[in-house]
Design a protein around this motif. Structure first.
Motif, PDB file in Angstrom:
ATOM      1  N   ILE A  78       1.582   5.358  10.160  1.00  0.00           N
ATOM      2  CA  ILE A  78       2.540   4.895  11.167  1.00  0.00           C
ATOM      3  C   ILE A  78       3.623   4.035  10.522  1.00  0.00           C
ATOM      4  O   ILE A  78       4.716   3.879  11.048  1.00  0.00           O
ATOM      5  CB  ILE A  78       1.822   4.103  12.300  1.00  0.00           C
ATOM      6  N   CYS A  79       3.324   3.451   9.365  1.00  0.00           N
ATOM      7  CA  CYS A  79       4.299   2.615   8.665  1.00  0.00           C
ATOM      8  C   CYS A  79       4.790   3.258   7.372  1.00  0.00           C
ATOM      9  O   CYS A  79       5.330   2.586   6.498  1.00  0.00           O
ATOM     10  CB  CYS A  79       3.687   1.253   8.321  1.00  0.00           C
ATOM     11  N   SER A  80       4.591   4.547   7.235  1.00  0.00           N
ATOM     12  CA  SER A  80       4.890   5.186   5.956  1.00  0.00           C
ATOM     13  C   SER A  80       6.372   5.473   5.804  1.00  0.00           C
ATOM     14  O   SER A  80       7.061   5.817   6.760  1.00  0.00           O
ATOM     15  CB  SER A  80       4.092   6.478   5.822  1.00  0.00           C
ATOM     16  N   THR A  81       6.862   5.324   4.579  1.00  0.00           N
ATOM     17  CA  THR A  81       8.234   5.696   4.258  1.00  0.00           C
ATOM     18  C   THR A  81       8.289   7.187   3.949  1.00  0.00           C
ATOM     19  O   THR A  81       7.267   7.810   3.652  1.00  0.00           O
ATOM     20  CB  THR A  81       8.724   4.924   3.024  1.00  0.00           C
TER      21      THR A  81
ATOM     22  N   ASP B   1       0.820  -1.222   0.000  1.00  0.00           N
ATOM     23  CA  ASP B   1       0.000   0.000   0.000  1.00  0.00           C
ATOM     24  C   ASP B   1       0.849   1.265   0.000  1.00  0.00           C
ATOM     25  O   ASP B   1       0.486   2.274  -0.613  1.00  0.00           O
ATOM     26  CB  ASP B   1      -0.923   0.029   1.232  1.00  0.00           C
ATOM     27  N   THR B   2       1.964   1.237   0.712  1.00  0.00           N
ATOM     28  CA  THR B   2       2.733   2.470   0.914  1.00  0.00           C
ATOM     29  C   THR B   2       3.959   2.596   0.018  1.00  0.00           C
ATOM     30  O   THR B   2       4.511   3.691  -0.101  1.00  0.00           O
ATOM     31  CB  THR B   2       3.209   2.584   2.383  1.00  0.00           C
TER      32      THR B   2
ATOM     33  N   GLU C  28      -7.867  17.241   7.635  1.00  0.00           N
ATOM     34  CA  GLU C  28      -6.452  16.989   7.904  1.00  0.00           C
ATOM     35  C   GLU C  28      -5.617  18.186   7.444  1.00  0.00           C
ATOM     36  O   GLU C  28      -5.866  18.775   6.402  1.00  0.00           O
ATOM     37  CB  GLU C  28      -5.984  15.734   7.140  1.00  0.00           C
ATOM     38  N   ASP C  29      -4.614  18.536   8.227  1.00  0.00           N
ATOM     39  CA  ASP C  29      -3.695  19.587   7.809  1.00  0.00           C
ATOM     40  C   ASP C  29      -2.924  19.138   6.572  1.00  0.00           C
ATOM     41  O   ASP C  29      -2.610  17.956   6.403  1.00  0.00           O
ATOM     42  CB  ASP C  29      -2.703  19.905   8.931  1.00  0.00           C
ATOM     43  N   LEU C  30      -2.607  20.085   5.693  1.00  0.00           N
ATOM     44  CA  LEU C  30      -1.805  19.763   4.522  1.00  0.00           C
ATOM     45  C   LEU C  30      -0.420  19.301   4.956  1.00  0.00           C
ATOM     46  O   LEU C  30       0.226  19.935   5.796  1.00  0.00           O
ATOM     47  CB  LEU C  30      -1.681  20.975   3.611  1.00  0.00           C
TER      48      LEU C  30
ATOM     49  N   TYR D 194      -4.070   7.270   4.702  1.00  0.00           N
ATOM     50  CA  TYR D 194      -3.844   7.784   6.054  1.00  0.00           C
ATOM     51  C   TYR D 194      -3.794   6.659   7.092  1.00  0.00           C
ATOM     52  O   TYR D 194      -3.194   6.823   8.156  1.00  0.00           O
ATOM     53  CB  TYR D 194      -4.940   8.775   6.436  1.00  0.00           C
ATOM     54  N   ASP D 195      -4.427   5.533   6.782  1.00  0.00           N
ATOM     55  CA  ASP D 195      -4.454   4.418   7.732  1.00  0.00           C
ATOM     56  C   ASP D 195      -3.061   3.847   7.973  1.00  0.00           C
ATOM     57  O   ASP D 195      -2.844   3.145   8.959  1.00  0.00           O
ATOM     58  CB  ASP D 195      -5.374   3.299   7.229  1.00  0.00           C
TER      59      ASP D 195
END
Length: 354
Positions: free
Chosen positions: A258-261, A103-104, A210-212, A254-255
């Protein structure tokens, strides 16, 4: 802890009694399968994966830990050893890891790889053209060059060995193709309806508040070329297709923050910036229908997205390598500068998005 490559298991019967074995691969299905098949039953299996590239400071970045077969004590020991990295520990199963990684990362990489392929096919160095300078374009160029400055297998393994990644790369190619056909056909109403439906699914509702993540004044600092007096209009097919792909697959990006690169955060940031700016989004749709300036670029981008998808679906590692390294050689003279600017851009953006 002993780190054993999932591609070389010949020595596993001699693994030390009670050892802890783990791997850092980006696709856990084949790694865990190999560990289960070849490692003695007394060996603990705790896998991990740092969700960033080698040029990024690991401090504060997500580090996935997978307690596949281990006691609490063995798992705690691994956590203690890896704590020296200063990363943020995220606890997942193998299945969760592979889905979230797809996903990411998978489609994000496919988009940037396709941009590089299109520029190479058109014999373009985009930073030398006023069409690709400033704001959003800086992310496209800097990250594309950053990816092509790395080794091909980093991206091939993630794309080809992860079934979830294959599906998403295929959907991205389909989204690019279908949107481009609407543009070519001058189907303004159909294009607008589809783009807005995708935007509502991904950025609407509570997420609209959500903030940009990114803003032009931040992105404008990191140009590889001279800033023009006037920004040229772009239909941003690559970004429209990304949101369309997320919509079609039911992915809410957005989900997975926490695991985003770092690359995913930048990609999400520029898509969010586009879709949360109604006038800019309307400009993209108008440009897509009325302006032929980017037609040649969009054509090659569509070809590239479909070609990368085909090579991934066929599991063709050598075909992936051939295409990657051919494009890599084209951009290679600008890698040192792009790496320097890209590292600075990532560092600055991470400070503002974490």
């Amino acid at each position: 802890m002993v780190a054993v490559s999932s591609a070389n298991m010949m020595s596993t019967p001699a693994t030390k009694l009670g050892a802890i074995v783990g791997g850092q691969t980006s696709c856990k299905a084949p790694e865990i399968e190999a560990f289960d098949k070849h490692l003695p039953s007394d060996v603990s299996i705790v896998s991990c994966h740092s969700l960033h590239g080698p040029g990024v400071d690991p401090k504060g970045q997500p580090l996935v830990l997978i307690k596949h077969r281990a006691s609490d004590a063995a798992f705690t020991f691994v956590e203690d050893v890896l704590s020296c990295l200063g990363s943020k520990h995220v606890y997942l199963t193998r299945e969760q890891h592979d889905r979230i990684t797809a996903d990411t990362q998978a489609v994000t990489h496919a988009a940037f790889l396709s941009m590089g392929a299109a520029w190479c096919a058109n014999k373009q160095f985009p930073w030398e053209s006023p069409r690709y300078i400033g704001g959003i374009e800086n992310v496209k160029m800097n990250v594309t060059l950053r990816i092509y400055s790395n080794k091909w297998h980093v991206y091939a393994g993630l794309a080809i060995m992860n079934p979830d990644a294959q599906k998403q790369i295929q959907q991205y190619a389909e989204s690019v193709t279908e949107l481009f056909k609407l543009m070519l056909g001058g189907q303004r109403d159909e294009l607008s309806a589809r783009v807005h439906a995708a935007g509502e699914a991904v950025f609407g509702g509570s997420r609209d508040r959500e903030d940009l993540l990114l803003k032009d004044e931040v992105l404008d600092q990191f140009s590889l070329g001279e800033l023009p007096e006037k920004r040229l209009k772009n239909n941003h097919l690559s970004l429209l297709a990304m949101v369309d792909c997320w919509w079609k697959l039911g992915i809410v990006p957005y989900d997975h923050m926490i695991c985003s690169t770092p690359l995913f955060r930048m990609w999400l940031g520029i898509t969010q910036y586009l879709f949360r700016n109604p006038s800019l989004l309307a400009e993209c749709i108008d440009t897509a229908i009325d302006d032929n300036t980017f037609r040649a670029d969009d054509l090659e981008f569509t070809f590239a997205a479909r070609d990368w998808s085909s090579r991934v679906s066929l599991g063709h590692f050598e075909g992936y390598r051939e295409k990657f390294e051919r494009i890599q050689s084209y951009f290679e003279p600008r890698f040192p500068e792009a790496t320097r600017v890209g590292n600075e851009m990532i560092r600055t953006i991470l400070e503002k998005t974490t």
